[in-house]
Design an enzyme around this catalytic site. Sequence first.
Site, PDB file in Angstrom:
ATOM      1  N   SER A  52      24.368 -22.662  -4.905  1.00 19.80           N
ATOM      2  CA  SER A  52      24.682 -21.307  -4.437  1.00 19.80           C
ATOM      3  C   SER A  52      25.072 -21.261  -2.967  1.00 19.80           C
ATOM      4  O   SER A  52      25.631 -20.273  -2.505  1.00 19.80           O
ATOM      5  CB  SER A  52      23.489 -20.372  -4.678  1.00 19.80           C
ATOM      6  N   LYS A  93      19.248 -18.798   1.236  1.00 23.57           N
ATOM      7  CA  LYS A  93      20.404 -17.898   1.264  1.00 23.57           C
ATOM      8  C   LYS A  93      20.760 -17.583   2.716  1.00 23.57           C
ATOM      9  O   LYS A  93      20.012 -17.870   3.644  1.00 23.57           O
ATOM     10  CB  LYS A  93      20.099 -16.581   0.537  1.00 23.57           C
TER      11      LYS A  93
END
Length: 242
Positions: A52, A93
């Site tokens: 991701s 993230k």
Amino acid sequence: MSSSTERGTDGRGRTTGSVLSGLAVALGCVLFLGGFVWAALIYRPYTVPTDSMTPTIAVGARVLAEKVDGSEIRRGDIVVFKDSTWGDLPMVKRVVGVGGDKIACCTKQGRLTINGTPVEEPYLQGSGPASPIGFKAKVPTGQLFLLGDHRSDSMDSRVHLTDGDHGSVPRSAVNARVDARAWPLGSVGVMQRPAAFSALPGGTSQPGPVRPITLAVVAGAVLILAGAAYGPLARRKARKGA
């Protein structure tokens, strides 16, 4: 008399060589071990389990994350956090919004906007829009809005937009801020703070001491090797000069 003088000179040469060699090795050990102790006190190693964050951080890559308080986090930071709404495992993230920000995507040019200001994101995977799906969110006070760099394959704040906090997580959920890539060797390097975020109110964070730590470890290793090699060379040279 001459023989005695030569032996004295030889002895002094050996002694000087041994002293310098010992000092170099001792100082090298202090720097080398001290660097690792310093790193252990400040940084935590993490393995990124998904893609991701590609291309910034590849799946399976090892990163060094500085242990910081959530209040120190700024836009553009890549953080390690854990939130029960998102799951039981630590996640990695990028912070794109802080409390009070209005986040939206996308403009006609395919860019993410923060409080109406388009943000250039050169770190994104691919050349498409900043998000394959459009969205809007207002970040509550004390919260962070988080997105992966691989926007088409990231389970991030966009998935949790209908939650009570509009997809954001509390600053207290942050455990650390990623400061460098440590593995694989071809990707080793310090994380750069995105220039687009530095122009926004609050600016970007400053890197931790990963560079001086690395310098200390490398310098220590060089001194240890040089000191270990200098001793025998100095003794050999003294014997030849005797």
